[in-house]
Scaffold this active site. Structure first.
Site: not given
Length: 663
Positions: A157, A196, A198, A289
């Site tokens: 991120h 991931d 996200h 995740d």
């Protein structure tokens, strides 16, 4: 912590040795010093030191380190970081752990999205990035077949000039840039796979225009409402210039996606494209995740599912794969998933791909959309899918069968009641506050402000598609109106407006931007924040609560959620004098400037648009002026006609003039 033979103690030199024979050479890097990065006062947080400890303990108990090349973490050099991050960003991370900044650390962290700092953060960030870089270098040189960097803080991120989403440095991006710049390594093409849950927004932006890097991210997106929110993770975001077509996003429309969904994406998007791209090395942003039971992801990948995804990638680049840990917050599923992957790297064993379920219908829908968008760049994706495939679907509540006999599988393989209700927590809610009593009170903050602002009425003045009541109701009720390509989430309070009326204001209406996810190609409406007696714009006013106004702001600017209002009572009190208030928390949104347009029945009239500075960008051409898409223009015309302001012909002319008249 006890380290086995063939491992590193985190402070000495490398003590591992290669296993003779045909054993694959797999590197592992783990260092206890990365556990020193934690919340300032030991508050509970999903991204905590136990994540990497749980992984290491699982590998040790399975005898994995003795079979690997285990090496120490080394801090990355600033010169390598500077290839992807600004000097300001480097200085921030380098100095944030100093004693001098201790009193300010929490206030600095509060400026960023889902970030915390402590006295161990700087060292951990440098070690994490350095570990991934060194692992990548060893694999590129052929010293190792593959490697897994068990690192934290995560990285994908982190953007060029800001940390976010638990990430301080973008570990994968730093390693990628290093490999490409070391000519003696002869690495010309790199595939980055980000699995991931996200979207890897930071990595995407860093290689947006680079054809040497094929960036692939499969992530929960939910039409831009899932963290990190916005349109960056949509499948139409394909890169720019030389990098056009080299950015591939697969955005899930819902949670609960599991083994069958991910492997369908591998088989019908990633693997065909990877075969054409033919990378020299593969770097995996290995977030776990999306694993079954994760409290943030709400998806359902099993350890067996991860091993299949990895196995399919090992056919490329002679198996040169570097995995770098990103997310993963259920310690049990995290550790088991990493173990399954490292065992696959070590053994490269045949694996049975068999699932008792099929992908979701929405999965096939996304796969088709991605293939269609990218077919111009990757002809292999233009081929029609076998007709029988999309007919094989699973209802939204799934049953999974894992072929891993791991102790993780501790009950019936059906969705738990909690997961059926979707326990996903937006990352933006997980900021660590700098108040001494913050943690408990933060959770209660949302109901308090909502209750307060629900008692205050404002007029929300719309000048764009929200002039059509059916379109505006999407922001209140949720859903989508005719012409929209995606639904809205809706407001918390779904009560209808108490009144609707129309007003003409002395401001300029114009259209800009090239496209939107909601409407497709074409500009959208903006109102010049400054008034002018020479201009007039039709506005439809909805009398709603200040709480609902905040929810409309949220959706117009495409964010995930908020634990506090963007526009509160203090802002309401001051806007009559200030006339417009740009909202810092929404600064990346197109409509983050709240403008005061007077009062009606002694109730303030507010609208949201761009800032005066952005108007100058439109004038200079930095941001394009662009006529609206047909569906969007039709919605505006419909609003004006049904609101009995103009005839259809008059409304069409009104929109055309606003689209063509120079600013």
């Amino acid at each position: 912590m006890a380290f086995p033979s063939g491992s590193s103690n985190g402070s000495g030199t490398q003590v591992a040795s290669l296993v003779s024979g045909e054993q694959r050479r797999v590197g592992l890097v783990y260092d206890e010093r990365m556990c020193n990065h934690s919340t300032p006062r030991g508050e509970d947080h999903p991204e905590n030191p136990d994540r990497i400890r749980a992984i290491w303990n699982k590998l040790v108990s399975a005898g994995i380190p003795q079979r690997c090349v285990v090496f120490n973490a080394k801090e990355v050099k600033d010169t390598y970081i500077a290839e992807v991050h600004t000097n300001n960003h480097i200085n921030l991370i380098k100095t944030i752990s100093s004693k001098k900044l201790a009193p300010q650390r929490n206030r600095v962290a509060a400026k960023y999205n889902s970030i915390y700092f402590n006295e161990g953060s700087s060292e951990a960030a440098y070690l994490a990035a350095g570990s991934v870089l060194e692992a990548a270098e060893k694999v590129a040189k052929g010293e190792l077949n593959s490697a897994f960097a068990i690192v934290r803080p995560p990285g994908h991120h982190a953007e060029e000039n800001q940390p976010m989403g638990f990430c301080l440095y973008n570990n994968i991006a730093i390693a990628t840039s290093f490999l490409l710049n070391q000519k003696e390594l002869d690495i010309k093409k790199i595939l980055i796979v980000d699995w991931d849950v996200h979207h890897g927004n930071g990595t995407q932006k860093m290689f947006w225009k680079d054809s040497r890097v094929l960036f692939f991210s499969v992530h929960r997106h939910e039409f831009g409402s899932f963290y990190p929110a916005g349109d960056d993770g949509h499948y139409i975001m394909m890169g720019e210039g030389p990098g056009a077509g080299y950015n591939i996003n697969v955005p899930w429309e819902n949670g609960q996606c599991g083994d069958a969904d991910y492997n369908a994406v591998w088989d019908y998007i990633l693997i065909p494209v990877a075969r054409e791209f033919n990378p020299d090395i593969i770097l995996i942003s290995a977030g776990f995740d999306a694993a079954i039971g994760d409290p943030l992801g709400g998806c359902r990948i099993t350890p067996h599912g991860y091993s299949i995804m990895l196995k399919k990638l090992m056919e490329f680049s002679k198996g040169k794969i570097v995995m770098a840990l990103e997310g993963g917050y259920n310690l049990n599923s995290l550790a088991n998933s990493v173990l399954a992957c490292v065992e696959m790297l070590l053994e490269d064993k045949p694996i049975v791909e068999s699932f008792e379920v099929y992908p979701f219908e929405s999965t096939w829908s996304v796969i088709k959309a991605v293939r269609e968008e990218l077919s111009a760049f990757w002809p292999v994706l233009a081929e029609k899918l076998p007709e029988k495939l999309p007919s094989r679907v699973t209802p939204q509540v799934q049953i999974y069968s894992s072929q891993s006999d791991d102790e993780y599988d501790d009950g019936p393989n059906t969705l738990s009641e909690d997961l059926q209700e979707d326990v996903t927590i937006p990352l933006s809610k997980l900021k660590v506050s700098d108040d001494a009593h913050d943690a408990g009170q933060a959770a209660a903050a949302s109901p308090a402000w909502r209750s307060e602002l629900s008692k205050i009425d404002v007029w929300y003045a719309s000048f764009g598609s929200n002039m059509s009541e059916s379109r505006f109701r999407c922001y209140i009720e949720g859903g989508q109106a005719e012409g929209m390509r995606r639904p809205c989430k809706g407001a918390v309070d779904k009560s209808q407006p108490k009144e609707v009326l129309w007003k003409i204001v002395p401001h300029r209406l114009f259209f800009g931007r090239e496209s939107t996810i909601t409407w497709g190609p074409g500009g959208v409406a903006f109102l010049h924040p400054a008034s002018s007696d020479q201009e007039k714009t039709y506005m439809c006013l909805y009398r709603i609560t200040l709480e609902q106004f905040n929810d409309v702001l949220l959706q117009e600017n495409v964010l995930t959620d908020t634990s506090s209002p963007f526009f509160d009572l203090n802002a309401l009190d001051s806007i009559e004098n200030e006339k417009n208030i740009p909202l810092e928390a929404l600064k990346d949104g197109w409509y983050h400037n709240v403008v005061y347009l007077g009062k009606e029945k002694d109730i303030p009239i507010l609208t949201m648009t761009c800032t005066v500075g952005h108007v100058e960008d439109f004038k200079s051409g930095k941001t394009p002026i662009c006529a609206p898409a047909k569906e969007y223009a039709d919605t505006l015309v419909r609003g004006l006609v049904l609101g009995k302001q103009l005839s259809e012909d008059e409304a069409t002319v009104y929109i055309q003039e606003a689209s063509t008249k120079p600013l």
